[in-house]
Design a protein around this motif. Structure first.
Motif: not given
Length: 331
Positions: A84-85, A88, A117, A119, A122-123, A265-266
């Motif tokens: 996940s990081e 992100a 990060f 969540p 950043d996502l 990604p965000g």
């Protein structure tokens, strides 16, 4: 004085109006030729588990429709936080995506004291794909023939029975913690690095049972190598209609399903997010894909970005309470 004041006021009003079309054009341009190269799909758990199986079903169709490879990249570890990081912090251009889980999207933010990060920031949500229950599973030679047998043994010998999950922060882990809380039992959690590493240990009796997403266990259940004692959904699951729910087995108000989908990604341009969301929700509605998702033990549930954000927000409330009740906490 008046002229200068009007000029400033006009500038303040005009600049955003000029910037908005400029930003829209830039984002639209980014999406116009998308995708022009392969897309990398980060799966934050090992191959052969429910997260991986879900990703492969949908990504195969994505690649066929988009005319570009969608490459599965398994990056397990830290309850899904490692993969996940990566997403992100990836370039927000639509070429690095994440197959998220209930753990990475909803549980870990409450379970871990800190994450590398944010969540929420950043996502960004793309689409929900499916839901699956967890199953309480034992090896074929296990002395536990029913969920009642398991609970009786857990109460008679506190701390002597262990359960496997595919990692800290996964829905299997938290379902086990919730089960302990609601039944007053003491069973020991053993985190594994994914479903594939759990199965041989449970079949051989080296670990007493698994609480994990159902899909990875279906072939072994069908072959008689393992036995499901209960499922965690609110009603019996279509793939295992003969297996009772935990609620039916004497634990009131016990209901939990895992869920999976895609994030980006965000700061990914909205036109790219919208294109991906439309594509994924259409794929999940295709009869052949519906059948494949059901074959792996899941129920298709397509939601676009806004509906998915609301879904995650509701699940956050639930799992924050579960983490608090269980007392579980990870660094």
């Amino acid at each position: 004085m008046t002229i200068r004041s009007i000029t400033r006021r006009g500038a303040l009003l005009t600049l955003p109006a000029l910037a908005a079309p400029s930003l829209a054009r830039a984002q639209g341009g980014a999406a116009a030729g998308y995708p022009s190269r392969p897309i990398r799909m980060i799966v934050p758990f090992p191959a052969a588990g429910a997260t991986d199986l879900t990703a492969r079903v949908v990504c195969e169709r994505m690649a066929a429709i988009l005319g570009q490879p969608v490459v599965i990249d398994n990056r397990p570890g830290a309850g899904g936080n490692i993969g996940s990081e990566m997403v992100a912090k990836a370039e927000p251009d639509g070429y690095t995506l994440l197959t998220f889980t209930i753990g990475t999207a909803s549980i870990n933010r409450f379970l871990y004291t800190r994450l590398p990060f944010d969540p929420a920031r950043d996502l960004t949500s793309v689409a929900l794909i499916n839901e699956v229950p967890n199953a309480v599973v034992v090896g074929a030679d296990s002395p536990f023939r029913s969920f009642a047998d398991l609970m009786a043994a857990a109460k008679a010998k506190p701390g002597t029975i262990n359960f496997a999950s595919p990692g800290n922060g996964t829905s299997g882990h938290l379902c086990g913690e919730l089960l302990k809380f609601k039944t007053g039992t003491d069973i020991t959690h053993i985190p594994y690095r994914g479903t594939a590493s759990i199965i041989p240990d449970v079949m051989a009796g080296r670990c007493d049972l698994a609480i994990d997403n159902l899909p990875g266990y279906l072939p072994h259940l069908a072959a008689g190598r393992m036995r499901a004692l209960a499922v965690t959904a609110g009603t019996r699951w279509p793939a295992l209609p003969e297996v009772p729910t935990v609620k039916e087995s004497g634990v009131p108000d016990f209901e939990a399903v895992a869920w999976f989908g895609f994030q980006a990604p965000g700061r990914t341009p909205r036109p790219i997010v919208d294109r991906l969301a439309k594509l994924v929700t259409e794929i999940v509605a295709e009869p052949a894909v519906v059948e494949r998702l059901r074959e792996i033990g899941s129920t298709p549930k397509a939601l676009g970005p806004e509906a998915l954000d609301r879904y995650i927000a509701a699940e956050n409330e639930k799992w924050q309470a579960v983490v608090r009740q269980s007392g579980a906490r990870l660094d």
